[in-house]
Design a protein around this motif. Structure first.
Motif, PDB file in Angstrom:
ATOM      1  N   ASN A 240       0.821  -1.220   0.000  1.00  0.00           N
ATOM      2  CA  ASN A 240       0.000   0.000   0.000  1.00  0.00           C
ATOM      3  C   ASN A 240       0.850   1.263   0.000  1.00  0.00           C
ATOM      4  N   LEU A 241       2.125   1.126  -0.301  1.00  0.00           N
ATOM      5  CA  LEU A 241       3.014   2.286  -0.291  1.00  0.00           C
ATOM      6  C   LEU A 241       2.585   3.302  -1.346  1.00  0.00           C
ATOM      7  N   LYS A 242       2.630   4.579  -0.956  1.00  0.00           N
ATOM      8  CA  LYS A 242       2.285   5.663  -1.871  1.00  0.00           C
ATOM      9  C   LYS A 242       3.468   6.591  -2.151  1.00  0.00           C
ATOM     10  N   ALA A 243       4.410   6.682  -1.230  1.00  0.00           N
ATOM     11  CA  ALA A 243       5.592   7.529  -1.413  1.00  0.00           C
ATOM     12  C   ALA A 243       6.811   6.757  -0.939  1.00  0.00           C
ATOM     13  N   VAL A 244       7.834   6.671  -1.792  1.00  0.00           N
ATOM     14  CA  VAL A 244       9.040   5.895  -1.490  1.00  0.00           C
ATOM     15  C   VAL A 244      10.255   6.739  -1.850  1.00  0.00           C
ATOM     16  N   ASP A 245      11.257   6.726  -0.974  1.00  0.00           N
ATOM     17  CA  ASP A 245      12.519   7.426  -1.212  1.00  0.00           C
ATOM     18  C   ASP A 245      13.654   6.411  -1.149  1.00  0.00           C
ATOM     19  N   ILE A 246      14.276   6.140  -2.302  1.00  0.00           N
ATOM     20  CA  ILE A 246      15.425   5.224  -2.369  1.00  0.00           C
ATOM     21  C   ILE A 246      16.654   5.972  -2.880  1.00  0.00           C
ATOM     22  N   SER A 247      16.660   7.284  -2.739  1.00  0.00           N
ATOM     23  CA  SER A 247      17.796   8.069  -3.209  1.00  0.00           C
ATOM     24  C   SER A 247      19.036   7.789  -2.360  1.00  0.00           C
ATOM     25  N   LEU A 248      20.199   7.942  -2.980  1.00  0.00           N
ATOM     26  CA  LEU A 248      21.490   7.757  -2.306  1.00  0.00           C
ATOM     27  C   LEU A 248      21.674   6.332  -1.778  1.00  0.00           C
ATOM     28  N   CYS A 249      20.917   5.368  -2.334  1.00  0.00           N
ATOM     29  CA  CYS A 249      21.062   3.964  -1.931  1.00  0.00           C
ATOM     30  C   CYS A 249      21.929   3.253  -2.966  1.00  0.00           C
ATOM     31  N   ARG A 250      23.165   3.022  -2.638  1.00  0.00           N
ATOM     32  CA  ARG A 250      24.096   2.427  -3.592  1.00  0.00           C
ATOM     33  C   ARG A 250      23.918   0.927  -3.743  1.00  0.00           C
ATOM     34  N   MET A 251      23.199   0.292  -2.806  1.00  0.00           N
ATOM     35  CA  MET A 251      23.049  -1.154  -2.824  1.00  0.00           C
ATOM     36  C   MET A 251      21.799  -1.613  -3.568  1.00  0.00           C
ATOM     37  N   ILE A 252      20.941  -0.682  -3.972  1.00  0.00           N
ATOM     38  CA  ILE A 252      19.717  -1.036  -4.684  1.00  0.00           C
ATOM     39  C   ILE A 252      19.973  -0.978  -6.182  1.00  0.00           C
ATOM     40  N   THR A 253      19.654  -2.060  -6.879  1.00  0.00           N
ATOM     41  CA  THR A 253      19.890  -2.197  -8.310  1.00  0.00           C
ATOM     42  C   THR A 253      18.557  -2.144  -9.062  1.00  0.00           C
ATOM     43  N   PRO A 254      18.602  -2.126 -10.403  1.00  0.00           N
ATOM     44  CA  PRO A 254      17.341  -2.140 -11.167  1.00  0.00           C
ATOM     45  C   PRO A 254      16.441  -3.319 -10.845  1.00  0.00           C
TER      46      PRO A 254
ATOM     47  N   ILE B  21       2.077   3.380  -5.705  1.00  0.00           N
ATOM     48  CA  ILE B  21       3.128   4.388  -5.545  1.00  0.00           C
ATOM     49  C   ILE B  21       2.832   5.592  -6.442  1.00  0.00           C
ATOM     50  N   GLU B  22       2.680   6.744  -5.818  1.00  0.00           N
ATOM     51  CA  GLU B  22       2.433   7.985  -6.538  1.00  0.00           C
ATOM     52  C   GLU B  22       3.664   8.884  -6.577  1.00  0.00           C
ATOM     53  N   ILE B  23       4.537   8.747  -5.581  1.00  0.00           N
ATOM     54  CA  ILE B  23       5.721   9.597  -5.465  1.00  0.00           C
ATOM     55  C   ILE B  23       6.937   8.700  -5.313  1.00  0.00           C
ATOM     56  N   LEU B  24       7.930   8.914  -6.162  1.00  0.00           N
ATOM     57  CA  LEU B  24       9.162   8.130  -6.107  1.00  0.00           C
ATOM     58  C   LEU B  24      10.345   9.083  -6.119  1.00  0.00           C
ATOM     59  N   ARG B  25      11.260   8.870  -5.184  1.00  0.00           N
ATOM     60  CA  ARG B  25      12.468   9.694  -5.097  1.00  0.00           C
ATOM     61  C   ARG B  25      13.670   8.774  -5.252  1.00  0.00           C
ATOM     62  N   TRP B  26      14.535   9.071  -6.236  1.00  0.00           N
ATOM     63  CA  TRP B  26      15.733   8.265  -6.444  1.00  0.00           C
ATOM     64  C   TRP B  26      16.849   9.147  -6.961  1.00  0.00           C
ATOM     65  N   GLY B  27      18.020   8.531  -7.242  1.00  0.00           N
ATOM     66  CA  GLY B  27      19.181   9.297  -7.701  1.00  0.00           C
ATOM     67  C   GLY B  27      19.895   9.972  -6.544  1.00  0.00           C
ATOM     68  N   GLY B  28      20.745  10.943  -6.879  1.00  0.00           N
ATOM     69  CA  GLY B  28      21.445  11.710  -5.855  1.00  0.00           C
ATOM     70  C   GLY B  28      22.915  11.380  -5.727  1.00  0.00           C
ATOM     71  N   CYS B  29      23.352  10.196  -6.218  1.00  0.00           N
ATOM     72  CA  CYS B  29      24.760   9.822  -6.201  1.00  0.00           C
ATOM     73  C   CYS B  29      25.035   9.039  -7.488  1.00  0.00           C
ATOM     74  N   PRO B  30      26.303   8.895  -7.890  1.00  0.00           N
ATOM     75  CA  PRO B  30      26.595   8.237  -9.179  1.00  0.00           C
ATOM     76  C   PRO B  30      25.959   6.860  -9.323  1.00  0.00           C
ATOM     77  N   ARG B  31      26.054   6.016  -8.302  1.00  0.00           N
ATOM     78  CA  ARG B  31      25.509   4.672  -8.412  1.00  0.00           C
ATOM     79  C   ARG B  31      23.983   4.700  -8.503  1.00  0.00           C
ATOM     80  N   SER B  32      23.356   5.535  -7.681  1.00  0.00           N
ATOM     81  CA  SER B  32      21.899   5.625  -7.704  1.00  0.00           C
ATOM     82  C   SER B  32      21.404   6.253  -8.998  1.00  0.00           C
TER      83      SER B  32
ATOM     84  N   ARG C 154       3.552  17.448  -0.339  1.00  0.00           N
ATOM     85  CA  ARG C 154       4.768  17.739   0.402  1.00  0.00           C
ATOM     86  C   ARG C 154       5.853  16.712   0.111  1.00  0.00           C
ATOM     87  N   GLU C 155       5.470  15.450  -0.042  1.00  0.00           N
ATOM     88  CA  GLU C 155       6.447  14.386  -0.255  1.00  0.00           C
ATOM     89  C   GLU C 155       7.191  14.514  -1.575  1.00  0.00           C
ATOM     90  N   ALA C 156       6.668  15.323  -2.512  1.00  0.00           N
ATOM     91  CA  ALA C 156       7.297  15.478  -3.825  1.00  0.00           C
ATOM     92  C   ALA C 156       8.194  16.700  -3.916  1.00  0.00           C
TER      93      ALA C 156
END
Length: 358
Positions: free
Chosen positions: A138-152, A165-176, A255-257
């Protein structure tokens, strides 16, 4: 001697109690002579007049537990069983701020009622994110930014199982950022089943890989190519919306976006910030580089990631070739073996006889 000491200590306590000022509007004459004491009392009076609520007993207890979280990690699966979901999510937020959040903690605290999840800057990997995707659908907003261990692979599992999921946050570092670029195809509309006889038979779930509800995407260091791909092929997804009084195209930005705001800040607003400063760790996010340099990843790492991408891309082709080789080997076996050839001819004769009868 002991009675004399007890009497003396009792008199000292009594004198101290008499010197206390129980009225908040009066100031002790001794404190007026000390400017430091006077300023502290004035500041406390101002805070009391502002009506700032005192933290609840639950918040104080969570702060104490959070500051000693590393001592209970091994027993956390048993401790977390009777805990309500709102307390579990607070523990996750504290663990993330203390740089303790890992697959072990996330799996132990995962709850099916969660609607937001912030694991940014943590050591959570595909194992933890896939476990959460199986439980917290039931997740609606997820932030996986700056997570170097998460792959596609982990992102794909998350989007396939969590359709809200309506809001997704990712990126922020080279690996992410690299993972985000590899996952752009997951956001594009794509027909998975073309065997139906008409368009009416296709289910809405079959039209995309996942992320059917995704509306807002927060990607701090998005490159121009990815920005163009999303704007052309995924116009429903708004990338890095800027807060405005009028919203975005008449739609209020949640706000989450908002990039400048931390996703799980409201969860720990009643917790003392000193809880996650016990090890000298600041609650703010890791600094995001404004300019990407060509040496973000080592040459060996780039080769490894390119090999993994190529291997995943060629996997369907290898499977198809294996099936073709198997069929070819079966045909050769039929042609070489007399018994197999006889059985094949007999089955063909039977089929032709049945067709004639029809």
């Amino acid at each position: 001697m002991e009675k004399g000491k007890a009497k003396e200590s009792t008199q000292i306590v009594a004198t101290s109690l008499r010197n206390l000022q129980l009225d908040g509007n009066t100031v002790n004459s001794k404190s007026t002579q000390n400017p430091t004491a006077f300023s502290l009392q004035s500041q406390s009076l101002k805070n009391s007049r502002k009506g700032k609520p005192s933290p609840s007993l639950l918040s104080l207890c969570l702060g104490v537990v959070g500051s000693n979280l590393e001592d209970i990690i091994d027993d956390l699966p048993e401790i977390a069983l009777p805990l309500p979901s709102d307390i579990k999510i607070v523990m996750v937020a504290i663990a993330r701020r203390r740089k303790l959040l890992s697959d072990e903690i996330l799996i132990a605290l995962a709850d099916s009622s969660w609607e937001i999840l912030d694991v940014s800057g943590s050591d959570v990997s595909d194992s933890g994110i896939c476990h959460v995707a199986n439980i917290c659908q039931n997740l609606k907003a997820v932030d996986i930014s700056l997570c170097r261990m998460i792959t596609p692979a982990g992102v794909s599992k998350l989007l396939q199982l969590c359709h809200s999921i309506e809001i997704l946050r990712w990126g922020g570092c080279p690996r992410s950022d690299y993972t985000a670029r590899r996952c752009l195809s997951l956001l594009k509309p794509n027909i998975n089943d073309v065997e139906g006889e008409s368009w009416e038979e296709l289910d809405a779930v079959e039209l995309t890989h996942g992320a059917q509800s995704l509306r807002w995407l927060v990607w701090p260091r998005i490159d121009k190519d990815s920005q163009e791909i999303l704007s052309l092929e995924c116009p429903r997804i708004i990338v890095n919306p800027k807060p405005s009084l009028l919203g975005f195209r008449g739609t209020e930005i949640p706000r989450e976006a908002v990039l400048q705001l931390v996703l799980d800040d409201p969860i720990v607003e009643d917790i003392d910030p000193r809880t996650w400063a016990v090890s000298g760790i600041n609650a703010s996010r890791a600094p995001i580089l404004s300019v990407s340099t060509p040496n973000e990843l080592s040459v060996a790492e780039k080769f490894r990631l390119a090999f993994v991408e190529r291997d995943n891309r060629l996997a369907p082709k290898r499977a198809k070739n294996a099936r073709q080789h198997q069929r070819r080997a079966e045909r050769e076996w039929v042609m070489m073996d007399e018994r197999a050839k006889a059985l094949s001819l007999a089955s063909k004769a039977t089929k032709s006889a049945n067709l004639r009868k029809l």
